[in-house]
Design an enzyme around this catalytic site. Sequence first.
Site, PDB file in Angstrom:
ATOM      1  N   ASP A  39       0.834  -1.209   0.000  1.00  0.00           N
ATOM      2  CA  ASP A  39       0.000   0.000   0.000  1.00  0.00           C
ATOM      3  C   ASP A  39       0.866   1.255   0.000  1.00  0.00           C
ATOM      4  OD1 ASP A  39      -2.137  -1.673   0.035  1.00  0.00           O
ATOM      5  OD2 ASP A  39      -2.753  -1.220   2.098  1.00  0.00           O
ATOM      6  N   ALA A  40       2.003   1.203   0.705  1.00  0.00           N
ATOM      7  CA  ALA A  40       2.886   2.371   0.773  1.00  0.00           C
ATOM      8  C   ALA A  40       3.449   2.697  -0.605  1.00  0.00           C
ATOM      9  CB  ALA A  40       4.020   2.117   1.769  1.00  0.00           C
ATOM     10  N   LEU A  90     -11.405   8.552   0.141  1.00  0.00           N
ATOM     11  CA  LEU A  90     -11.065   9.569   1.139  1.00  0.00           C
ATOM     12  C   LEU A  90      -9.765  10.226   0.717  1.00  0.00           C
ATOM     13  CD1 LEU A  90     -11.641   7.641   4.500  1.00  0.00           C
ATOM     14  CD2 LEU A  90     -12.837   9.728   3.841  1.00  0.00           C
ATOM     15  N   LYS A 121      -9.428   3.899  10.925  1.00  0.00           N
ATOM     16  CA  LYS A 121      -9.619   3.561   9.516  1.00  0.00           C
ATOM     17  C   LYS A 121      -9.396   2.062   9.378  1.00  0.00           C
ATOM     18  CE  LYS A 121      -8.678   4.982   4.854  1.00  0.00           C
ATOM     19  NZ  LYS A 121      -8.288   3.666   4.294  1.00  0.00           N
ATOM     20  N   GLU A 179     -17.268  -1.409   6.566  1.00  0.00           N
ATOM     21  CA  GLU A 179     -16.071  -2.126   6.162  1.00  0.00           C
ATOM     22  C   GLU A 179     -16.201  -3.578   6.598  1.00  0.00           C
ATOM     23  OE1 GLU A 179     -14.696   0.454   4.919  1.00  0.00           O
ATOM     24  OE2 GLU A 179     -12.863  -0.423   4.122  1.00  0.00           O
ATOM     25  N   LYS A 300     -13.820  13.115  10.596  1.00  0.00           N
ATOM     26  CA  LYS A 300     -15.008  13.581   9.860  1.00  0.00           C
ATOM     27  C   LYS A 300     -15.621  14.753  10.599  1.00  0.00           C
ATOM     28  CE  LYS A 300     -16.195   8.891   8.424  1.00  0.00           C
ATOM     29  NZ  LYS A 300     -16.960   7.685   8.753  1.00  0.00           N
ATOM     30  N   LYS A 324      -2.975   8.836   7.340  1.00  0.00           N
ATOM     31  CA  LYS A 324      -2.368   7.515   7.102  1.00  0.00           C
ATOM     32  C   LYS A 324      -1.138   7.327   7.980  1.00  0.00           C
ATOM     33  CE  LYS A 324      -4.708   5.503   3.633  1.00  0.00           C
ATOM     34  NZ  LYS A 324      -4.239   5.068   2.317  1.00  0.00           N
TER      35      LYS A 324
HETATM   36  P1  NAD Z   1      -8.876   4.653   1.147  1.00  0.00           P
HETATM   37  O1  NAD Z   1      -8.899   3.216   1.527  1.00  0.00           O
HETATM   38  O2  NAD Z   1      -7.665   5.411   1.481  1.00  0.00           O
HETATM   39  O3  NAD Z   1     -10.132   5.393   1.796  1.00  0.00           O
HETATM   40  C1  NAD Z   1     -11.486   5.206   1.433  1.00  0.00           C
HETATM   41  C2  NAD Z   1     -12.121   4.026   2.091  1.00  0.00           C
HETATM   42  O4  NAD Z   1     -11.854   3.967   3.472  1.00  0.00           O
HETATM   43  C3  NAD Z   1     -13.631   4.066   2.004  1.00  0.00           C
HETATM   44  O5  NAD Z   1     -14.096   3.442   0.846  1.00  0.00           O
HETATM   45  C4  NAD Z   1     -14.078   3.359   3.268  1.00  0.00           C
HETATM   46  O6  NAD Z   1     -14.739   2.176   2.990  1.00  0.00           O
HETATM   47  C5  NAD Z   1     -12.808   3.099   4.036  1.00  0.00           C
HETATM   48  N1  NAD Z   1     -12.908   3.306   5.484  1.00  0.00           N
HETATM   49  C6  NAD Z   1     -12.318   2.534   6.432  1.00  0.00           C
HETATM   50  N2  NAD Z   1     -12.626   2.939   7.654  1.00  0.00           N
HETATM   51  C7  NAD Z   1     -13.440   4.008   7.508  1.00  0.00           C
HETATM   52  C8  NAD Z   1     -14.090   4.857   8.435  1.00  0.00           C
HETATM   53  N3  NAD Z   1     -13.976   4.694   9.746  1.00  0.00           N
HETATM   54  N4  NAD Z   1     -14.840   5.853   7.938  1.00  0.00           N
HETATM   55  C9  NAD Z   1     -14.960   6.047   6.608  1.00  0.00           C
HETATM   56  N5  NAD Z   1     -14.377   5.255   5.680  1.00  0.00           N
HETATM   57  C10 NAD Z   1     -13.608   4.245   6.128  1.00  0.00           C
HETATM   58  O7  NAD Z   1      -9.115   4.848  -0.353  1.00  0.00           O
HETATM   59  P2  NAD Z   1      -9.386   3.822  -1.496  1.00  0.00           P
HETATM   60  O8  NAD Z   1      -9.625   4.656  -2.673  1.00  0.00           O
HETATM   61  O9  NAD Z   1     -10.401   2.818  -1.094  1.00  0.00           O
HETATM   62  O10 NAD Z   1      -8.071   3.016  -1.638  1.00  0.00           O
HETATM   63  C11 NAD Z   1      -6.843   3.580  -1.677  1.00  0.00           C
HETATM   64  C12 NAD Z   1      -5.979   2.811  -0.729  1.00  0.00           C
HETATM   65  O11 NAD Z   1      -6.102   1.410  -0.972  1.00  0.00           O
HETATM   66  C13 NAD Z   1      -4.532   3.166  -0.957  1.00  0.00           C
HETATM   67  O12 NAD Z   1      -4.103   4.208  -0.132  1.00  0.00           O
HETATM   68  C14 NAD Z   1      -3.851   1.865  -0.670  1.00  0.00           C
HETATM   69  O13 NAD Z   1      -3.611   1.817   0.719  1.00  0.00           O
HETATM   70  C15 NAD Z   1      -4.856   0.829  -1.039  1.00  0.00           C
HETATM   71  N6  NAD Z   1      -4.576   0.317  -2.397  1.00  0.00           N
HETATM   72  C16 NAD Z   1      -3.495  -0.443  -2.550  1.00  0.00           C
HETATM   73  C17 NAD Z   1      -3.154  -0.944  -3.801  1.00  0.00           C
HETATM   74  C18 NAD Z   1      -1.949  -1.821  -3.929  1.00  0.00           C
HETATM   75  O14 NAD Z   1      -1.598  -2.165  -5.053  1.00  0.00           O
HETATM   76  N7  NAD Z   1      -1.298  -2.199  -2.854  1.00  0.00           N
HETATM   77  C19 NAD Z   1      -3.955  -0.647  -4.910  1.00  0.00           C
HETATM   78  C20 NAD Z   1      -5.059   0.151  -4.724  1.00  0.00           C
HETATM   79  C21 NAD Z   1      -5.378   0.627  -3.465  1.00  0.00           C
END
Ligand code: NAD
Length: 341
Positions: A39-40, A90, A121, A179, A300, A324
């Site tokens: 993820d990083a 987010l 999160k 989630e 929020k 993060k």
């Molecule tokens: P995100 O995961 O950074 O944030 C959005 C999501 O957070 C929302 O859809 C929600 O479901 C969730 N969430 C969890 N707890 C929550 C809470 N208490 N309140 C509100 N929402 C909450 O964004 P994203 O667009 O879903 O994904 C991006 C992240 O996913 C990246 O930063 C990375 O960490 C990971 N990712 C990794 C890869 C990889 O190849 N490793 C690829 C894509 C995404």
Amino acid sequence: GEVDLSDAAARAKLHAELAEQIETHRGAYYRDDQPLVSDAEYDELSRRLEALEEQFPELVTDSSPTQTVGGSVDTSTFAPVEHIGRMYSLDNVFDFEELRAWHDRVRDAVSAKSKFLCELKIDGLAVNLLYRNGELVRAATRGDGRIGEDITANVRTIADIPQRLDTEFPPAEVEIRGEVFFPVEKFAELNAQLVAEGKPPFANPRNSAAGSLRQKDPAVTASRPLHMLVHGIAAWTPADDSHPEPAHQSEVYEQFRQWGLPISEYYKVLGTLDEIEEFISYYGDHRHDVTHEIDGIVVKIDDFAVQEALGYTSRAPRWATAYKYPPEEVTTKLLDIQVQV
Ligand code: NAD
């Protein structure tokens, strides 16, 4: 190598390359539940693209990963469903300076002294539950934010999720978002079992949650120890005038609790930036005391009227941000192990 950013063609090429890499990683992560990088590393690519677009705004397009919600719909396995209310991603902050900038922006935008709801999160998979007159009628993945995958039969196997809300006066209609996660303590066990069966293990608990839920056969999902925590609503249509939608996010959570929905025990409503920073630091030190993985803290605005006034970008709400935490070595190690298998 170094890209000469004064050359328009060179920076357009860099932009296209970064966007393509991010889309490839999104496919591996959301569609295949098997990420190719940590993820990083993914976050780093996203930040490079954001920085490039900030410096050269003419590179921004509607389809750029900075403008879209990552995720797709696998129509070969699941029926597509349209969410009533859009599902968003987010925006992120990575240190207290960036957090302060977000805080000051939202405080400038609204004169109201709204409080902040801080919560963990959860590193799981976003799921949208649709309840009509108190009955669970549909469950879907986030997909691209507008269209998700119908996973109703799979979600019905998760014991945490009530088939019926425990209230005499449910809304006529409401979407409840949360989630789904795989408990950290059960993760090694699942991977050992998969390896014994000659199947590929999962890179981390998040991907095991997504992979377990996005199964053709709900019996497989039923055999996995999945849990859910809910943290959002959309499309609330009250049953009648005497049961209106609450005015604060925290009130909704208490309502959810009464209805028998799984609510995190760790959220707090806080007033000042200092208190928010304290909350973030505390869980930075205690992130392994929780049954699910945490990749940060979500802050929020608690007041719905203020949320509405701030609104959304094409990708994320302006009224929330995700702090993060720095990456942990263990994720990379798990990925290494996976590569060797
Ligand atoms: P995100 O995961 O950074 O944030 C959005 C999501 O957070 C929302 O859809 C929600 O479901 C969730 N969430 C969890 N707890 C929550 C809470 N208490 N309140 C509100 N929402 C909450 O964004 P994203 O667009 O879903 O994904 C991006 C992240 O996913 C990246 O930063 C990375 O960490 C990971 N990712 C990794 C890869 C990889 O190849 N490793 C690829 C894509 C995404």
